[in-house]
Design a protein around this motif. Structure first.
Motif, PDB file in Angstrom:
ATOM      1  N   ARG A 110       0.827  -1.211   0.000  1.00  0.00           N
ATOM      2  CA  ARG A 110       0.000   0.000   0.000  1.00  0.00           C
ATOM      3  C   ARG A 110       0.862   1.262   0.000  1.00  0.00           C
ATOM      4  NH1 ARG A 110      -5.248  -1.116   0.978  1.00  0.00           N
ATOM      5  NH2 ARG A 110      -5.650   1.069   1.493  1.00  0.00           N
ATOM      6  N   PHE A 111       2.150   1.089  -0.329  1.00  0.00           N
ATOM      7  CA  PHE A 111       3.093   2.206  -0.317  1.00  0.00           C
ATOM      8  C   PHE A 111       3.814   2.240  -1.656  1.00  0.00           C
ATOM      9  CE2 PHE A 111       7.256   4.001   1.372  1.00  0.00           C
ATOM     10  CZ  PHE A 111       6.789   5.297   1.409  1.00  0.00           C
ATOM     11  N   MET A 112       3.361   3.087  -2.540  1.00  0.00           N
ATOM     12  CA  MET A 112       3.871   3.109  -3.905  1.00  0.00           C
ATOM     13  C   MET A 112       5.316   3.577  -3.969  1.00  0.00           C
ATOM     14  SD  MET A 112       2.259   4.900  -7.325  1.00  0.00           S
ATOM     15  CE  MET A 112       1.318   3.472  -7.818  1.00  0.00           C
ATOM     16  N   GLY A 113       6.098   2.864  -4.755  1.00  0.00           N
ATOM     17  CA  GLY A 113       7.478   3.257  -5.007  1.00  0.00           C
ATOM     18  C   GLY A 113       8.517   2.379  -4.347  1.00  0.00           C
ATOM     19  N   TYR A 114       8.076   1.479  -3.475  1.00  0.00           N
ATOM     20  CA  TYR A 114       9.032   0.651  -2.744  1.00  0.00           C
ATOM     21  C   TYR A 114       8.581  -0.802  -2.647  1.00  0.00           C
ATOM     22  CZ  TYR A 114      11.248   4.990  -1.166  1.00  0.00           C
ATOM     23  OH  TYR A 114      11.879   6.201  -1.123  1.00  0.00           O
ATOM     24  N   ASP A 115       9.570  -1.687  -2.563  1.00  0.00           N
ATOM     25  CA  ASP A 115       9.366  -3.094  -2.230  1.00  0.00           C
ATOM     26  C   ASP A 115      10.252  -3.399  -1.030  1.00  0.00           C
ATOM     27  OD1 ASP A 115       7.597  -3.689  -4.360  1.00  0.00           O
ATOM     28  OD2 ASP A 115       9.295  -3.901  -5.743  1.00  0.00           O
ATOM     29  N   LYS A 116      10.218  -4.641  -0.583  1.00  0.00           N
ATOM     30  CA  LYS A 116      11.115  -5.071   0.487  1.00  0.00           C
ATOM     31  C   LYS A 116      11.988  -6.209  -0.011  1.00  0.00           C
ATOM     32  CE  LYS A 116       8.475  -3.737   4.610  1.00  0.00           C
ATOM     33  NZ  LYS A 116       7.797  -4.228   5.832  1.00  0.00           N
ATOM     34  N   ASP A 117      13.268  -6.189   0.402  1.00  0.00           N
ATOM     35  CA  ASP A 117      14.156  -7.281   0.021  1.00  0.00           C
ATOM     36  C   ASP A 117      14.001  -8.433   1.003  1.00  0.00           C
ATOM     37  OD1 ASP A 117      15.544  -6.591   2.309  1.00  0.00           O
ATOM     38  OD2 ASP A 117      17.178  -5.594   1.246  1.00  0.00           O
ATOM     39  N   GLU A 118      14.859  -9.436   0.859  1.00  0.00           N
ATOM     40  CA  GLU A 118      14.733 -10.641   1.697  1.00  0.00           C
ATOM     41  C   GLU A 118      14.997 -10.355   3.170  1.00  0.00           C
ATOM     42  OE1 GLU A 118      18.839 -10.391  -0.118  1.00  0.00           O
ATOM     43  OE2 GLU A 118      16.767 -10.220  -0.790  1.00  0.00           O
ATOM     44  N   ASN A 119      15.634  -9.232   3.466  1.00  0.00           N
ATOM     45  CA  ASN A 119      15.910  -8.867   4.859  1.00  0.00           C
ATOM     46  C   ASN A 119      14.897  -7.873   5.418  1.00  0.00           C
ATOM     47  OD1 ASN A 119      18.350 -10.430   4.997  1.00  0.00           O
ATOM     48  ND2 ASN A 119      19.373  -8.833   3.799  1.00  0.00           N
ATOM     49  N   LEU A 122      13.720  -1.641   2.764  1.00  0.00           N
ATOM     50  CA  LEU A 122      13.051  -0.993   1.641  1.00  0.00           C
ATOM     51  C   LEU A 122      13.991  -0.876   0.445  1.00  0.00           C
ATOM     52  CD1 LEU A 122      11.079   1.953   3.308  1.00  0.00           C
ATOM     53  CD2 LEU A 122      10.146  -0.187   2.428  1.00  0.00           C
ATOM     54  N   VAL A 123      13.485  -1.224  -0.729  1.00  0.00           N
ATOM     55  CA  VAL A 123      14.222  -1.049  -1.980  1.00  0.00           C
ATOM     56  C   VAL A 123      13.294  -0.360  -2.974  1.00  0.00           C
ATOM     57  CG1 VAL A 123      15.791  -3.005  -1.667  1.00  0.00           C
ATOM     58  CG2 VAL A 123      13.563  -3.367  -2.745  1.00  0.00           C
ATOM     59  N   ILE A 124      13.852   0.484  -3.813  1.00  0.00           N
ATOM     60  CA  ILE A 124      13.044   1.243  -4.760  1.00  0.00           C
ATOM     61  C   ILE A 124      12.486   0.347  -5.858  1.00  0.00           C
ATOM     62  CG2 ILE A 124      13.091   3.073  -6.496  1.00  0.00           C
ATOM     63  CD1 ILE A 124      15.170   4.507  -4.811  1.00  0.00           C
ATOM     64  N   ASN A 125      11.187   0.474  -6.101  1.00  0.00           N
ATOM     65  CA  ASN A 125      10.522  -0.162  -7.237  1.00  0.00           C
ATOM     66  C   ASN A 125      10.511   0.891  -8.347  1.00  0.00           C
ATOM     67  OD1 ASN A 125       8.385  -0.773  -9.108  1.00  0.00           O
ATOM     68  ND2 ASN A 125       7.595  -2.282  -7.653  1.00  0.00           N
ATOM     69  N   GLU A 126      11.400   0.738  -9.318  1.00  0.00           N
ATOM     70  CA  GLU A 126      11.623   1.787 -10.303  1.00  0.00           C
ATOM     71  C   GLU A 126      10.366   2.143 -11.099  1.00  0.00           C
ATOM     72  OE1 GLU A 126      13.989   3.742 -10.529  1.00  0.00           O
ATOM     73  OE2 GLU A 126      15.497   2.787  -9.277  1.00  0.00           O
ATOM     74  N   ALA A 127       9.562   1.151 -11.450  1.00  0.00           N
ATOM     75  CA  ALA A 127       8.355   1.412 -12.229  1.00  0.00           C
ATOM     76  C   ALA A 127       7.375   2.274 -11.438  1.00  0.00           C
ATOM     77  CB  ALA A 127       7.696   0.100 -12.647  1.00  0.00           C
ATOM     78  N   GLU A 128       7.183   1.935 -10.164  1.00  0.00           N
ATOM     79  CA  GLU A 128       6.286   2.717  -9.320  1.00  0.00           C
ATOM     80  C   GLU A 128       6.899   4.061  -8.949  1.00  0.00           C
ATOM     81  OE1 GLU A 128       4.150  -1.099  -7.075  1.00  0.00           O
ATOM     82  OE2 GLU A 128       5.254   0.388  -5.923  1.00  0.00           O
ATOM     83  N   ALA A 129       8.220   4.071  -8.751  1.00  0.00           N
ATOM     84  CA  ALA A 129       8.899   5.316  -8.375  1.00  0.00           C
ATOM     85  C   ALA A 129       8.746   6.373  -9.454  1.00  0.00           C
ATOM     86  CB  ALA A 129      10.377   5.041  -8.106  1.00  0.00           C
ATOM     87  N   ALA A 130       8.693   5.951 -10.707  1.00  0.00           N
ATOM     88  CA  ALA A 130       8.529   6.902 -11.802  1.00  0.00           C
ATOM     89  C   ALA A 130       7.193   7.629 -11.682  1.00  0.00           C
ATOM     90  CB  ALA A 130       8.624   6.171 -13.143  1.00  0.00           C
TER      91      ALA A 130
END
Length: 205
Positions: A110-119, A122-130
């Motif tokens: 529910r938070f556009m622009g980010y995903d979570k890695d295995e740990n 937060l990591v940037i989701n480039e498609a959403e970040a645009a």
């Protein structure tokens, strides 16, 4: 829906059906499935007993129409209510400890622009970040929230949950402190014996 709530639609429908004579016996797995609030449990079970509707709690082997049924219900319902309260307090304690350690609790679905890695970082989701960058750029260029939402909808761009854009959605993103690298924790909280969260105006610290 939680057993703490008395406003469960199907629970209310069951009560109304029983009062209307459409039910003569209710069989439920346990006290906690029926209601975790002792006052609600005893009131409803007594109402049913008065109109001749039996309630059988299979796991506890309690029948409300028996002579010892109400006494056993009162004791076990208190245990069920306390167990629920204890679980809630344990969850709140765990959350507070995470806050103290500075650990973020962000639902990236529910938070556009980010995903979570295995740990869990937060990591940037480039498609959403645009899309996020575009929204901020549009607003800074003088375009209002309503017009931004309209433009995104016309292009078939959806929110992070797949919904249409609204001016309120845009405002929520623009005022979300996380997009500038900050995180304000415990903005909302759930009062005791309630299901819905409310805004924290200093009641909880």
């Amino acid at each position: 829906m939680t057993g703490f709530s008395e406003k469960r639609p199907e629970f209310q429908r069951m009560i109304n059906d029983a009062k209307a004579g459409r039910i003569d016996t209710i069989i439920t797995k346990s006290i906690s499935r029926f209601a975790r609030n002792t006052v609600t449990l005893l009131r409803v079970v007594r109402e049913f007993k008065d109109i001749g509707v039996g309630v059988l709690f299979e796991e506890n082997n309690i029948y409300n129409m028996s002579s010892e049924g109400e006494m056993m219900l009162a004791v076990l319902a208190s245990f069920a209510q306390e167990e629920g309260r204890s679980m809630s307090e344990n969850n709140k304690w765990a959350c507070r400890k995470k806050f103290e350690r500075g650990e973020l609790m962000i639902n990236t679905t529910r938070f556009m622009g980010y995903d979570k890695d295995e740990n869990g970082n937060l990591v940037i989701n480039e498609a959403e970040a645009a899309i996020v960058r575009r929204i901020f750029d549009m607003y800074l260029s003088g375009i209002g929230t309503h017009c931004i939402a309209k433009a995104l909808n016309e292009e078939g761009i959806t929110t992070v949950t797949g919904s249409a854009w609204h001016a309120s959605t845009i405002r929520g993103m623009l005022t979300n402190e996380k997009y500038k690298g900050d995180s304000l924790l415990q903005k909302y909280y759930t009062p005791e014996n309630m299901r819905n969260t409310v805004k924290n105006n200093g009641q909880v610290t």
